[in-house]
Motif scaffolding. Structure first.
Motif, PDB file in Angstrom:
ATOM      1  N   VAL A 185       2.635   2.752  -5.478  1.00 51.67           N
ATOM      2  CA  VAL A 185       2.954   1.379  -5.080  1.00 51.67           C
ATOM      3  C   VAL A 185       4.432   1.263  -4.741  1.00 51.67           C
ATOM      4  O   VAL A 185       5.265   2.013  -5.238  1.00 51.67           O
ATOM      5  CB  VAL A 185       2.605   0.324  -6.164  1.00 51.67           C
ATOM      6  N   GLY A 189       4.258  -3.971  -6.332  1.00 54.15           N
ATOM      7  CA  GLY A 189       2.904  -3.808  -5.801  1.00 54.15           C
ATOM      8  C   GLY A 189       2.171  -5.117  -5.554  1.00 54.15           C
ATOM      9  O   GLY A 189       1.031  -5.121  -5.087  1.00 54.15           O
ATOM     10  N   GLN A 191       3.231  -7.583  -3.571  1.00 56.56           N
ATOM     11  CA  GLN A 191       3.474  -8.156  -2.234  1.00 56.56           C
ATOM     12  C   GLN A 191       2.240  -7.973  -1.345  1.00 56.56           C
ATOM     13  O   GLN A 191       1.564  -6.961  -1.409  1.00 56.56           O
ATOM     14  CB  GLN A 191       4.729  -7.539  -1.587  1.00 56.56           C
ATOM     15  N   MET A 193       0.113  -7.425   2.020  1.00 56.65           N
ATOM     16  CA  MET A 193       0.233  -6.714   3.289  1.00 56.65           C
ATOM     17  C   MET A 193      -0.803  -7.283   4.256  1.00 56.65           C
ATOM     18  O   MET A 193      -2.005  -7.179   4.023  1.00 56.65           O
ATOM     19  CB  MET A 193      -0.020  -5.212   3.077  1.00 56.65           C
ATOM     20  N   TRP A 195      -2.300  -6.572   7.421  1.00 57.43           N
ATOM     21  CA  TRP A 195      -2.377  -5.366   8.230  1.00 57.43           C
ATOM     22  C   TRP A 195      -3.360  -5.583   9.379  1.00 57.43           C
ATOM     23  O   TRP A 195      -4.122  -6.561   9.386  1.00 57.43           O
ATOM     24  CB  TRP A 195      -2.871  -4.207   7.343  1.00 57.43           C
ATOM     25  N   SER A 227      -3.049  -6.791  -1.395  1.00 52.01           N
ATOM     26  CA  SER A 227      -1.754  -6.571  -2.051  1.00 52.01           C
ATOM     27  C   SER A 227      -1.373  -5.111  -1.832  1.00 52.01           C
ATOM     28  O   SER A 227      -2.226  -4.268  -1.509  1.00 52.01           O
ATOM     29  CB  SER A 227      -1.863  -6.863  -3.545  1.00 52.01           C
ATOM     30  N   ASN A 228      -0.092  -4.805  -2.035  1.00 48.52           N
ATOM     31  CA  ASN A 228       0.345  -3.417  -1.865  1.00 48.52           C
ATOM     32  C   ASN A 228      -0.365  -2.488  -2.844  1.00 48.52           C
ATOM     33  O   ASN A 228      -0.695  -1.349  -2.494  1.00 48.52           O
ATOM     34  CB  ASN A 228       1.876  -3.334  -2.015  1.00 48.52           C
ATOM     35  N   SER A 229      -0.652  -2.984  -4.075  1.00 49.37           N
ATOM     36  CA  SER A 229      -1.319  -2.075  -5.013  1.00 49.37           C
ATOM     37  C   SER A 229      -2.780  -1.820  -4.604  1.00 49.37           C
ATOM     38  O   SER A 229      -3.278  -0.709  -4.741  1.00 49.37           O
ATOM     39  CB  SER A 229      -1.199  -2.530  -6.458  1.00 49.37           C
ATOM     40  N   THR A 232      -2.578   0.706  -1.853  1.00 54.56           N
ATOM     41  CA  THR A 232      -2.235   2.032  -2.372  1.00 54.56           C
ATOM     42  C   THR A 232      -3.469   2.717  -2.958  1.00 54.56           C
ATOM     43  O   THR A 232      -3.738   3.882  -2.680  1.00 54.56           O
ATOM     44  CB  THR A 232      -1.133   1.885  -3.449  1.00 54.56           C
ATOM     45  N   LEU A 264       9.400  -4.461   3.060  1.00 55.82           N
ATOM     46  CA  LEU A 264       8.487  -3.633   2.266  1.00 55.82           C
ATOM     47  C   LEU A 264       8.219  -4.231   0.890  1.00 55.82           C
ATOM     48  O   LEU A 264       7.168  -4.006   0.298  1.00 55.82           O
ATOM     49  CB  LEU A 264       9.089  -2.239   2.070  1.00 55.82           C
ATOM     50  N   GLY A 267       6.004  -9.858   1.041  1.00 56.68           N
ATOM     51  CA  GLY A 267       5.032  -9.898   2.145  1.00 56.68           C
ATOM     52  C   GLY A 267       4.574 -11.310   2.377  1.00 56.68           C
ATOM     53  O   GLY A 267       5.086 -12.258   1.773  1.00 56.68           O
TER      54      GLY A 267
END
Ligand code: NDP
Length: 296
Positions: A185, A189, A191, A193, A195, A227-229, A232, A264, A267
């Motif tokens: 992360v 983690g 934030q 994203m 995409w 989320s970023n986590s 990941t 980064l 978000g």
């Protein structure tokens, strides 16, 4: 049918030009360097008129996330000039064209929206240019592409999210660390994203090109941000690798600079409301199908 594509040599542009060709269009690239089926920005300025074309798309922009570029005033000026300067050239030429293109598609990014872990943003969210550097640059970027309201060209602005594809952008810089099991992360983690799969950003551009009902702002992000986590975990499991090695916030700030680091570490949750309403159907609406497709 001819389409003029500013920045057509880039990550999104290359995929777009391939699809345009498949759909029967001829793409003319607009680039800093001359070459086959290309014209340069300086030739365009010198000629003072657009080549004959049915549509104009601008995807030009110096890469913001290049870790080799130090975050300083001259880099920021390049980021601005490569987006706003190129838009201004095209907008002026479209305004005065004897035979204007049917459609003008310009880019922006989800950095337009303020960062938040909880708020949800749609195309209707008002701008907050004072929020941070990216919000300001996105507002100015969008402004620089606006045509007078009575102009005959249809104008579409895409607020592009984090584009995921095998051969460029974020995935290209992440795939090897994750492959070697040293991914993890970023920051806390949490934030969000927002995409989009490369095939969908290309799909949205072609949808905007071909449908007369599409105009105005479209969020070019998948309908299910993560989320970023979550990202990941999904990326690591798509690669069958562990992802235990986090990237701490201070390391991000050290490499990218604090002002750029928010890209980064923070978000925004962006929903493609108008894009869905306009009839676009996503090929990859969820992160799992997107990442499985990319690593397959
Ligand atoms: P790339 O980094 O691949 O670059 C696109 C093209 O921009 C390059 O091929 C280059 O064309 C041109 N360019 C680069 N630097 C300059 C410069 N200093 N002056 C003029 N032109 C320049 O971009 P992407 O394809 O990834 O993205 C396209 C657009 O979408 C960009 O504006 C980007 O900011 C935006 N976007 C992309 C996202 C992503 O995740 N990829 C997310 C959100 C927005 P040439 O060398 O032929 O002149």
């Amino acid at each position: 049918r001819k389409v003029l594509v500013g920045g057509g040599s880039g990550f999104i542009g290359r995929a777009l030009c391939k699809s345009l060709k498949k759909c029967g269009y001829e793409a003319i690239l607009l680039s800093r360097t001359p070459g086959h089926s290309k014209i340069t920005w300086s030739d365009l300025k010198k000629n003072g008129e657009l080549p004959e074309c049915d549509a104009v798309i601008n995807l030009a922009g110096e890469n913001i996330a290049n870790p080799m570029r130090r975050w300083n005033e001259s880099f920021k000026a390049e980021l601005i000039e490569s987006r706003i300067g190129t838009n201004k050239i095209l907008t002026e030429l479209i305004k005065k064209a004897a035979k204007p293109p049917q459609v003008w598609i310009s880019s922006s990014a989800i950095g337009y929206y303020p960062t938040s872990e909880t708020a949800e943003y749609t195309e209707d969210t008002p701008p907050e240019p004072e929020n941070n550097f990216f919000a300001k640059i996105c507002c100015d970027w969008e402004q620089s592409a606006i045509l007078p309201s009575d102009h005959p060209s249809r104008h579409v602005t895409l607020r592009i999210g984090l584009v995921l594809g095998r051969d460029g952008g974020a995935i290209k810089s992440m795939i090897w660390p994750f492959w070697f099991g040293v991914g993890g992360v970023v920051g806390n983690g949490k934030q969000i994203m927002s995409w989009i799969h490369l095939a969908d950003i290309v799909g949205i551009i072609i949808h905007a090109l071909e449908n007369d009902n599409v105009q105005g702002i479209l969020n070019a992000t998948a309908p299910q941000p993560v989320s970023n986590s979550e990202f990941t975990t999904t990326f690591a499991s798509a690669l069958w690798r562990p992802a235990f090695i986090p990237v701490p916030a201070f390391a991000v700030n050290m490499i990218f600079g604090q002002e750029r680091g928010i890209m980064l570490l923070e978000g925004q949750k962006v929903i493609p409301k108008r894009t869905l309403e306009s009839g676009y159907s996503f090929l990859f609406p969820d992160i799992e199908s997107c990442l499985l497709d990319i690593v397959k």
